[in-house]
Design an enzyme around this catalytic site. Sequence first.
Site, PDB file in Angstrom:
ATOM      1  N   ASN A 154       2.583  -2.573  -9.593  1.00  0.00           N
ATOM      2  CA  ASN A 154       2.046  -3.394 -10.717  1.00  0.00           C
ATOM      3  C   ASN A 154       2.600  -3.003 -12.072  1.00  0.00           C
ATOM      4  OD1 ASN A 154       0.159  -1.399  -9.597  1.00  0.00           O
ATOM      5  ND2 ASN A 154      -0.789  -1.171 -11.634  1.00  0.00           N
ATOM      6  N   SER A 202      -5.190 -11.480  -4.609  1.00  0.00           N
ATOM      7  CA  SER A 202      -6.347 -11.732  -5.677  1.00  0.00           C
ATOM      8  C   SER A 202      -5.729 -13.045  -6.323  1.00  0.00           C
ATOM      9  CB  SER A 202      -5.929 -10.492  -6.815  1.00  0.00           C
ATOM     10  OG  SER A 202      -6.837 -10.704  -7.802  1.00  0.00           O
ATOM     11  N   CYS A 329      -2.051   5.234 -20.466  1.00  0.00           N
ATOM     12  CA  CYS A 329      -2.612   6.000 -21.569  1.00  0.00           C
ATOM     13  C   CYS A 329      -3.427   5.020 -22.444  1.00  0.00           C
ATOM     14  CB  CYS A 329      -1.405   6.738 -22.469  1.00  0.00           C
ATOM     15  SG  CYS A 329      -0.321   5.486 -23.289  1.00  0.00           S
TER      16      CYS A 329
HETATM   17  C1  PLP Z   1      -4.421  -6.307 -10.131  1.00  0.00           C
HETATM   18  C2  PLP Z   1      -4.334  -5.208  -9.060  1.00  0.00           C
HETATM   19  C3  PLP Z   1      -5.198  -4.960  -8.109  1.00  0.00           C
HETATM   20  C4  PLP Z   1      -6.786  -5.240  -8.542  1.00  0.00           C
HETATM   21  O1  PLP Z   1      -7.241  -6.619  -8.423  1.00  0.00           O
HETATM   22  P1  PLP Z   1      -8.310  -7.440  -8.838  1.00  0.00           P
HETATM   23  O2  PLP Z   1      -8.596  -8.706  -8.170  1.00  0.00           O
HETATM   24  O3  PLP Z   1      -8.495  -7.392 -10.370  1.00  0.00           O
HETATM   25  O4  PLP Z   1      -9.416  -6.534  -8.570  1.00  0.00           O
HETATM   26  C5  PLP Z   1      -5.115  -4.266  -7.172  1.00  0.00           C
HETATM   27  N1  PLP Z   1      -4.154  -4.044  -6.649  1.00  0.00           N
HETATM   28  C6  PLP Z   1      -2.791  -4.223  -7.599  1.00  0.00           C
HETATM   29  C7  PLP Z   1      -1.564  -4.036  -7.104  1.00  0.00           C
HETATM   30  C8  PLP Z   1      -3.117  -5.114  -8.687  1.00  0.00           C
HETATM   31  O5  PLP Z   1      -1.920  -5.337  -9.487  1.00  0.00           O
END
Ligand code: PLP
Length: 383
Positions: A154, A202, A329
Amino acid sequence: MISFPIFLDNNATTKLDPLVLAAMMPYLTDNYGNAASVQHSYGWVADEAVKIARQEIATTINALPQEIVFTSGATESDNLALKGVWEAYKSKGNHIITVSTEHKAVLDSCAYIQAHGGEVTYLNVDENGQIDLDDLQKNIKSTTILIAVMFANNETGALQPIEKIGEIARANNVLFFCDATQAIGKTKIDVQNLNIDLMAMSGHKIHGPKGIGALYLRRRSPRVTILEQMNGGDHENGRRSGTLNVPGIVGMGKAFSLAMDNLDMEISRLENLRDDIENFIVQNIPNCHVNGKKNRLPHVTNISFFEPNSNQLLAAFRSKLAVSAGSACTSAKNEPSYVLEAMGLGVEAANSAIRISLSRFTSKEEIDFAKAFIVETVKGLQL
Ligand SMILES: *Cc1c(COP(=O)(O)O)cnc(C)c1O
């Protein structure tokens, strides 16, 4: 016309697609049935909508609808996969292999498992954020039950060698769990070709609503079993209890199918825009550094400026640009990003990183404005 601040923080969340909202609307209003109510038409209408969405999501990743379990988001899917497998496979073993640069939802679930007697190995990554496959192979032992490696990071977009990891997992009879939250709609994913056994997804990272996610669970060769982490009512075939979030599910299904439309064209459009802003910054600001450039998603760049630091940059950008620090941070505690540190970046590089992440709604006009604004602002601060 550009509306400010320009949103280039799409790895944090994305704009709800108006078509997704339109698909959801009937289920927020007239069609408010509980999908588990089998006695009347309100329930049937809701159940039918869930069926369609489940199929849409399954199709996106080449799975079967019965293999999709709805959750409240990828955080819950990560928890359910890790804790659910760990509890279900205790008779086979107690050991999980993951990576130091995983999302906190994976790392914190692993920490929980360790605190409760499990054994977890954290693989290191190279300067591009990728694991070493020999290292993975060497760490597998007879008690290993699960390999948990994310599809793409991410913070940097760095892709892991998923196909090879799937092969290694399969050859060693170990389950493979992949958090693919960032990769959906940004690259093709086929859980069959990739030998993925569990996969977290998600809605809101791909223009769906917040508070909805899913976990893919392979049904055949091997059939994956998990222990439910949310008890009460045995929804989702006893894998996740709780009344289904029908509008959220409908929205996620629509968001996934929209993401598949023209995917190849969208990937190259995003890549062109990303390369454009990245090249312009690199050419005009001496000494900045792109983090994890080798093999990554098409819509994200992570750049260290060295000076000033991320917080100062974000403050200077704020009125015109919504971006984020590559690091977690906060203004209060100036901790460098654990992801960038694991990639071998020094504290100064990690502390001055900015993540720019694009989406389907990012326009060329926005990128043209943003790249000129970033260069001008950083140059002004570096004087
Ligand atoms: C955003 C994210 C999550 C969390 O997802 P939610 O649906 O907001 O709980 C988990 N893993 C990665 C790699 C993400 O980018």
